[in-house]
Design a protein around this motif. Structure first.
Motif, PDB file in Angstrom:
ATOM      1  N   HIS A  41       0.847  -1.208   0.000  1.00 41.47           N
ATOM      2  CA  HIS A  41       0.000   0.000   0.000  1.00 41.47           C
ATOM      3  C   HIS A  41       0.881   1.256   0.000  1.00 41.47           C
ATOM      4  O   HIS A  41       0.622   2.212  -0.733  1.00 41.47           O
ATOM      5  N   HIS A  53      -3.474   0.934  -4.398  1.00 43.37           N
ATOM      6  CA  HIS A  53      -3.298   1.602  -3.102  1.00 43.37           C
ATOM      7  C   HIS A  53      -4.575   1.426  -2.258  1.00 43.37           C
ATOM      8  O   HIS A  53      -4.512   1.063  -1.079  1.00 43.37           O
ATOM      9  N   TYR A  60      -5.509  -4.881   4.053  1.00 44.41           N
ATOM     10  CA  TYR A  60      -4.715  -4.910   5.292  1.00 44.41           C
ATOM     11  C   TYR A  60      -5.555  -4.531   6.506  1.00 44.41           C
ATOM     12  O   TYR A  60      -5.285  -4.978   7.621  1.00 44.41           O
TER      13      TYR A  60
HETATM   14 FE   LIG Z   1      -2.463   4.853   3.882  1.00 45.73          FE
END
Ligand SMILES: [Fe+2]
Length: 160
Positions: A41, A53, A60
């Motif tokens: 990311h 991104h 995550y």
């Molecule tokens: Fe971030």
């Protein structure tokens, strides 16, 4: 230090120990996958920057929340949860990625790591079924669903 009270939840000590050991490996793979996804990311570049991104952030964040559930299941079974980089490196089946992969190489690393985490979770079912450990089976089922679905989404990015 107080003596801990014996645990009597209808599973043998050996069953609890074996399942906690397997969950520790799952925690290590999950943490390694979490960190890989957050790293990507931060460091992804190229024309797919915005898509990846944001996609990695969703992944995550979900992964981070799952770590707590896995660790606390280990605690409920009566064992300490691993919580250091050293232990995670020893227990994980996923290897860290060094350097700065290109965007699609990142996706390939993540597919492999998602699949490896799914294999670690799936490998525990025999023990868990044998012990009638439904809470762990439920947790493993949820993690498998996420890892297999996420692997599919990532794999789709690699198709022409
Ligand atoms: Fe971030």
């Amino acid at each position: 230090m107080g003596k801990s009270r014996a645990i009597n939840i209808g599973m043998t000590e050996q069953q609890r120990a074996d399942i906690a050991g397997g969950l520790s490996k799952l925690l290590a793979d999950s943490y390694t996958l979490y960190l890989m996804t957050h790293n990507f990311h931060w460091n992804v570049t190229g024309p797919m920057f915005n898509t990846l991104h944001l996609m990695f952030m969703g992944q995550y964040t979900e992964q981070w929340n799952a770590l707590d559930l896995i660790a606390e299941r280990i605690r409920a079974l009566g064992f300490p949860a691993p919580g250091t980089y050293g232990e995670f490196a020893e227990l994980a089946s996923i290897k860290e990625v060094r350097g700065q992969p290109k965007a699609l190489e990142m996706v390939e690393h993540l597919v492999a790591a998602q699949e490896a985490t799914a294999r670690t979770a799936r490998g525990l079912f025999d023990l868990v079924d044998e012990a009638n450990d439904q809470p762990t089976a439920d947790l493993l089922t949820q993690r498998l669903d996420v890892h297999e679905k996420t692997a599919w989404m990532l794999r789709s990015l690699l198709e022409e």
